[in-house]
Each structure stands twice: as structure tokens, then as C-alpha cells.
Scaffold this motif. Sequence first.
Motif, PDB file in Angstrom:
ATOM      1  N   GLY A 275      39.655 -28.540  21.051  1.00  0.00           N
ATOM      2  CA  GLY A 275      39.344 -27.172  21.442  1.00  0.00           C
ATOM      3  C   GLY A 275      38.031 -27.054  22.180  1.00  0.00           C
ATOM      4  N   GLU A 276      37.039 -27.870  21.807  1.00  0.00           N
ATOM      5  CA  GLU A 276      35.749 -27.826  22.492  1.00  0.00           C
ATOM      6  C   GLU A 276      35.890 -28.248  23.947  1.00  0.00           C
ATOM      7  OE1 GLU A 276      36.132 -28.649  19.445  1.00  0.00           O
ATOM      8  OE2 GLU A 276      34.714 -27.376  18.361  1.00  0.00           O
ATOM      9  N   VAL A 277      36.736 -29.248  24.179  1.00  0.00           N
ATOM     10  CA  VAL A 277      36.957 -29.719  25.551  1.00  0.00           C
ATOM     11  C   VAL A 277      37.689 -28.657  26.365  1.00  0.00           C
ATOM     12  CG1 VAL A 277      38.036 -31.492  26.982  1.00  0.00           C
ATOM     13  CG2 VAL A 277      36.988 -32.124  24.792  1.00  0.00           C
ATOM     14  N   LEU A 278      38.756 -28.092  25.788  1.00  0.00           N
ATOM     15  CA  LEU A 278      39.517 -27.057  26.488  1.00  0.00           C
ATOM     16  C   LEU A 278      38.661 -25.829  26.749  1.00  0.00           C
ATOM     17  CD1 LEU A 278      42.145 -25.888  27.603  1.00  0.00           C
ATOM     18  CD2 LEU A 278      42.732 -25.158  25.287  1.00  0.00           C
ATOM     19  N   ARG A 279      37.880 -25.454  25.751  1.00  0.00           N
ATOM     20  CA  ARG A 279      36.997 -24.293  25.890  1.00  0.00           C
ATOM     21  C   ARG A 279      36.016 -24.484  27.035  1.00  0.00           C
ATOM     22  NH1 ARG A 279      32.692 -22.870  21.167  1.00  0.00           N
ATOM     23  NH2 ARG A 279      31.343 -21.493  22.355  1.00  0.00           N
ATOM     24  N   GLY A 280      35.398 -25.674  27.081  1.00  0.00           N
ATOM     25  CA  GLY A 280      34.456 -25.948  28.160  1.00  0.00           C
ATOM     26  C   GLY A 280      35.131 -26.017  29.517  1.00  0.00           C
ATOM     27  N   ALA A 281      36.296 -26.647  29.570  1.00  0.00           N
ATOM     28  CA  ALA A 281      37.022 -26.771  30.839  1.00  0.00           C
ATOM     29  C   ALA A 281      37.482 -25.410  31.351  1.00  0.00           C
ATOM     30  CB  ALA A 281      38.225 -27.693  30.646  1.00  0.00           C
ATOM     31  N   THR A 282      37.835 -24.512  30.419  1.00  0.00           N
ATOM     32  CA  THR A 282      38.306 -23.179  30.814  1.00  0.00           C
ATOM     33  C   THR A 282      37.208 -22.392  31.508  1.00  0.00           C
ATOM     34  OG1 THR A 282      39.880 -23.116  28.977  1.00  0.00           O
ATOM     35  CG2 THR A 282      39.262 -21.007  29.966  1.00  0.00           C
ATOM     36  N   VAL A 283      36.043 -22.320  30.879  1.00  0.00           N
ATOM     37  CA  VAL A 283      34.932 -21.581  31.483  1.00  0.00           C
ATOM     38  C   VAL A 283      34.452 -22.276  32.753  1.00  0.00           C
ATOM     39  CG1 VAL A 283      32.483 -21.013  31.158  1.00  0.00           C
ATOM     40  CG2 VAL A 283      34.137 -20.413  29.396  1.00  0.00           C
TER      41      VAL A 283
ATOM     42  N   GLN B 262      22.964 -18.637  30.255  1.00  0.00           N
ATOM     43  CA  GLN B 262      22.030 -17.915  31.140  1.00  0.00           C
ATOM     44  C   GLN B 262      20.869 -18.784  31.622  1.00  0.00           C
ATOM     45  OE1 GLN B 262      21.012 -14.343  29.004  1.00  0.00           O
ATOM     46  NE2 GLN B 262      22.831 -13.227  29.714  1.00  0.00           N
ATOM     47  N   PRO B 263      20.223 -19.606  30.755  1.00  0.00           N
ATOM     48  CA  PRO B 263      19.123 -20.445  31.253  1.00  0.00           C
ATOM     49  C   PRO B 263      19.553 -21.445  32.322  1.00  0.00           C
ATOM     50  CG  PRO B 263      19.084 -20.318  28.853  1.00  0.00           C
ATOM     51  CD  PRO B 263      20.375 -19.721  29.294  1.00  0.00           C
ATOM     52  N   LEU B 264      20.855 -21.723  32.388  1.00  0.00           N
ATOM     53  CA  LEU B 264      21.380 -22.639  33.392  1.00  0.00           C
ATOM     54  C   LEU B 264      21.647 -21.932  34.718  1.00  0.00           C
ATOM     55  CD1 LEU B 264      23.942 -24.593  31.151  1.00  0.00           C
ATOM     56  CD2 LEU B 264      21.569 -25.198  31.687  1.00  0.00           C
ATOM     57  N   GLY B 265      21.461 -20.611  34.708  1.00  0.00           N
ATOM     58  CA  GLY B 265      21.644 -19.841  35.932  1.00  0.00           C
ATOM     59  C   GLY B 265      23.027 -19.252  36.102  1.00  0.00           C
ATOM     60  N   TYR B 266      23.788 -19.136  35.001  1.00  0.00           N
ATOM     61  CA  TYR B 266      25.154 -18.628  35.094  1.00  0.00           C
ATOM     62  C   TYR B 266      25.333 -17.411  34.191  1.00  0.00           C
ATOM     63  CZ  TYR B 266      25.807 -23.294  37.029  1.00  0.00           C
ATOM     64  OH  TYR B 266      25.681 -24.438  37.768  1.00  0.00           O
ATOM     65  N   LYS B 267      25.994 -16.402  34.728  1.00  0.00           N
ATOM     66  CA  LYS B 267      26.306 -15.196  33.965  1.00  0.00           C
ATOM     67  C   LYS B 267      27.827 -15.114  33.818  1.00  0.00           C
ATOM     68  CE  LYS B 267      25.249 -10.267  33.651  1.00  0.00           C
ATOM     69  NZ  LYS B 267      24.583  -9.114  34.312  1.00  0.00           N
ATOM     70  N   VAL B 268      28.295 -15.406  32.624  1.00  0.00           N
ATOM     71  CA  VAL B 268      29.735 -15.507  32.368  1.00  0.00           C
ATOM     72  C   VAL B 268      30.286 -14.176  31.875  1.00  0.00           C
ATOM     73  CG1 VAL B 268      31.479 -16.701  30.989  1.00  0.00           C
ATOM     74  CG2 VAL B 268      29.469 -17.936  31.805  1.00  0.00           C
ATOM     75  N   LYS B 269      31.494 -13.838  32.323  1.00  0.00           N
ATOM     76  CA  LYS B 269      32.161 -12.640  31.826  1.00  0.00           C
ATOM     77  C   LYS B 269      32.472 -12.796  30.336  1.00  0.00           C
ATOM     78  CE  LYS B 269      34.585 -11.511  36.145  1.00  0.00           C
ATOM     79  NZ  LYS B 269      35.937 -11.375  36.765  1.00  0.00           N
ATOM     80  N   LEU B 270      32.256 -11.722  29.572  1.00  0.00           N
ATOM     81  CA  LEU B 270      32.554 -11.777  28.143  1.00  0.00           C
ATOM     82  C   LEU B 270      34.038 -12.030  27.913  1.00  0.00           C
ATOM     83  CD1 LEU B 270      31.704 -11.470  25.195  1.00  0.00           C
ATOM     84  CD2 LEU B 270      32.021  -8.997  25.424  1.00  0.00           C
ATOM     85  N   SER B 271      34.890 -11.456  28.765  1.00  0.00           N
ATOM     86  CA  SER B 271      36.334 -11.640  28.598  1.00  0.00           C
ATOM     87  C   SER B 271      36.710 -13.115  28.727  1.00  0.00           C
ATOM     88  CB  SER B 271      37.103 -10.809  29.628  1.00  0.00           C
ATOM     89  OG  SER B 271      36.711 -11.171  30.954  1.00  0.00           O
ATOM     90  N   ASN B 272      36.139 -13.790  29.721  1.00  0.00           N
ATOM     91  CA  ASN B 272      36.435 -15.215  29.907  1.00  0.00           C
ATOM     92  C   ASN B 272      35.868 -16.051  28.763  1.00  0.00           C
ATOM     93  OD1 ASN B 272      37.884 -14.900  32.252  1.00  0.00           O
ATOM     94  ND2 ASN B 272      36.175 -15.343  33.609  1.00  0.00           N
ATOM     95  N   SER B 273      34.676 -15.695  28.332  1.00  0.00           N
ATOM     96  CA  SER B 273      34.056 -16.417  27.223  1.00  0.00           C
ATOM     97  C   SER B 273      34.893 -16.271  25.952  1.00  0.00           C
ATOM     98  CB  SER B 273      32.640 -15.878  26.979  1.00  0.00           C
ATOM     99  OG  SER B 273      32.040 -16.500  25.868  1.00  0.00           O
TER     100      SER B 273
ATOM    101  N   ILE C 294      31.467 -23.415  37.007  1.00  0.00           N
ATOM    102  CA  ILE C 294      30.292 -24.057  36.412  1.00  0.00           C
ATOM    103  C   ILE C 294      30.640 -25.517  36.148  1.00  0.00           C
ATOM    104  CG2 ILE C 294      28.615 -23.974  34.517  1.00  0.00           C
ATOM    105  CD1 ILE C 294      29.495 -21.113  33.980  1.00  0.00           C
ATOM    106  N   PRO C 295      29.740 -26.450  36.414  1.00  0.00           N
ATOM    107  CA  PRO C 295      30.019 -27.866  36.108  1.00  0.00           C
ATOM    108  C   PRO C 295      30.390 -28.034  34.635  1.00  0.00           C
ATOM    109  CG  PRO C 295      28.066 -27.693  37.470  1.00  0.00           C
ATOM    110  CD  PRO C 295      28.433 -26.290  37.086  1.00  0.00           C
ATOM    111  N   PHE C 296      31.467 -28.753  34.390  1.00  0.00           N
ATOM    112  CA  PHE C 296      31.967 -28.913  33.029  1.00  0.00           C
ATOM    113  C   PHE C 296      30.920 -29.514  32.108  1.00  0.00           C
ATOM    114  CE2 PHE C 296      33.689 -31.967  29.941  1.00  0.00           C
ATOM    115  CZ  PHE C 296      34.362 -31.097  29.085  1.00  0.00           C
ATOM    116  N   GLN C 297      30.174 -30.516  32.593  1.00  0.00           N
ATOM    117  CA  GLN C 297      29.226 -31.202  31.724  1.00  0.00           C
ATOM    118  C   GLN C 297      28.147 -30.261  31.198  1.00  0.00           C
ATOM    119  OE1 GLN C 297      29.939 -31.922  34.850  1.00  0.00           O
ATOM    120  NE2 GLN C 297      28.167 -32.562  36.070  1.00  0.00           N
TER     121      GLN C 297
ATOM    122  N   THR D 262      26.288 -26.975  26.299  1.00  0.00           N
ATOM    123  CA  THR D 262      25.960 -25.759  25.541  1.00  0.00           C
ATOM    124  C   THR D 262      26.812 -25.650  24.281  1.00  0.00           C
ATOM    125  OG1 THR D 262      27.562 -24.398  26.789  1.00  0.00           O
ATOM    126  CG2 THR D 262      25.317 -24.528  27.657  1.00  0.00           C
ATOM    127  N   ILE D 263      28.038 -26.176  24.333  1.00  0.00           N
ATOM    128  CA  ILE D 263      28.910 -26.160  23.156  1.00  0.00           C
ATOM    129  C   ILE D 263      28.340 -27.065  22.072  1.00  0.00           C
ATOM    130  CG2 ILE D 263      31.214 -26.736  22.291  1.00  0.00           C
ATOM    131  CD1 ILE D 263      32.340 -25.941  25.012  1.00  0.00           C
TER     132      ILE D 263
END
Length: 306
Positions: free
Chosen positions: A86-94, A57-68, A100-103, A108-109
Motif C-alpha cells: 500500500g505504501e508503494v501504491l500510495r506513493g505512485a498514485t500521488v 509542502q517543504p519539497l515545493g508541492y501542493k497536493v490536492k486533499l482529494s488526491n491525497s 511529483i517524483p516517486f522517490q 515522505t511516507i
Amino acid sequence: MLGVFFVIYSFQSATPEERQILWRNIKQANPLWIGLSLIFGVFSHLSRAYRWKYLLQPLGYKVKLSNSFMAVMAGYLANLGIPRSGEVLRGATVASYENIPFQKVFGTIISERVADLIMLLLVIMLALFFQYDLLFFFFNEYNINPILSLTALIFLIFIGIYTLKLIKGSKSNKLAKLRNFLNGILEGVTSIFRIKNTAAFLIHTVFIWVMYIAMFWIIKFAVPGTENLSFSYILIAFIVGSFAISLTNGGIGVFPIAIGAILIFFEVPQQDGEAFGWLVWGSQTLLNVVLGSLSLLFLPLLNKIK
């Protein structure tokens, strides 16, 4: 491969009678307690997915709970194949489904992992308060130095952040792309200091670890011979299991052996202790495989518009 080796080693080093007792303990386990453990596991994953939203949220993004949630579960599934992938896949998925930019997502992860590291340290301190001599003896017996390992990890995290800041301040044109990428990671990492609802973030962090311990503790009622273990003993076994998970892909092979080894100190027969470890690891791993696979299936379907 290391996990498979430990499974084979554990099987071959046991006598036929010991293997029979182990298998009997697993088959006779009460499914009610295993089911409750799975429920606690789902609650922890849901809470982790919701907590992640506070960092984005502080980055300006509101992510769906289902996607998260599905990204978290897909990440757990990936970790069973390749550690930390898993951390890489998790970040790439969202990043893909929420645009949202992957970096930034990956940053946040990293913040999440730091928060979890602090919680693990608090759990270790609690266990040391209850059973300092026994826990110290076990770590010494198996040449484990958790304090040194955690200190080194914290040091590496600070070194990493310091390096990011150095590159960020660089004026070199050759480093422009790398600087932009690392700036995004740093922005994601520091989002933890800009959370609007800090209390909710902390509550979720504590809740996640309470559920971790609860899903571990509740299994003691499923195995004959472990139902009378005190909370302090269970807490020590939980810590040992937490370190064992990091040794192989998701703790394959190592987790049950480590749990059986520590429970021997509490006068629990090895087969009972290993049955406890197999039930905890097996049930939660199955949960991650099922939910992770379903997540990979439904992510593109539920986000087909994008």
C-alpha cells in the motif's frame, strides 16, 4: 494465506455451541456504536491525508486533499492483498496524478511511519503505566517482545538513512541513477524537519491516534459482555491488536483471535472477546475496501485532465 489459515483454525477449533454464541454476539451488536466507530475511522483517514500535505509542502508541492485522501485509501486496500504494498501504491498514485517524483513522495511516507512509530511507543508506555504486570505477562506468554521489535525497527531505519547518505556522497558514475533515486528518497524523509507548521503536523498526528483508539474503544458498547471494560483494558487490547495487524494482510484472521485471547485475562468470555475483535476488524476493513475501491475508480475520473 496465513490469515486464511487462522480463520479456518479458529472456526474448526471452536465447538458448534461456541460458534453459535460468537455469531449471535456479532448479529446482536448495536449498529449505532459500529457506525460511530466507522466515523472515527474516516476522520483518522482524512487527518492522515491532510497531514501528508505538510510533508510534501517543504519539497515545493501542493497536493490536492482529494488526491491525497484517495491515495491513502487505495493504499489501505492494497495492503489487504500484499502487506506493505500500500505504501508503494500510495506513493505512485500521488506521484502520477500530482506530477511529483516517486522517490520524494515515498520518502515522505517513510517519515510518516516514523512519526506513527513514535506514537505507538507512547501508547505502549501509557498502557504499561496502567497495566504493566498484565501486559508483560501476555507478551511473555505468547513470546512477543514489542520493545525489542520496535528497537530493531528504529535501528534499521537509522541504518537505512545512514546508507542513503553514504551512497549520496559516492562519486561513482555507476551509481549515478541509484544515487539520484536515493537522494530523492532522502529529501522526502528529511522533509519532516522542514515543516513550516510543526504544531499542526503534531496535532494531526495525535488526532489520528486518538481516532484509532476511539474507533476501537467505542465498539465495546456494541457487544454484550465488553461494555464495562475499563479504558486501561481497552488500551491493552488495542496494543495487542496493533501488533496482530502486522502478522498478516491487514490482520486477517489473527486480529480477532488476539483480541479474544487478551480479553480473557479481563474475565471476558472468549466468544464475546472474539466478537469484539471481528466487529472492529470487520467494520474497518469493510470501510477500507469500500473507500479504497471508490478511490481507485474516481482517481482517474477526477484527474482526467492530467
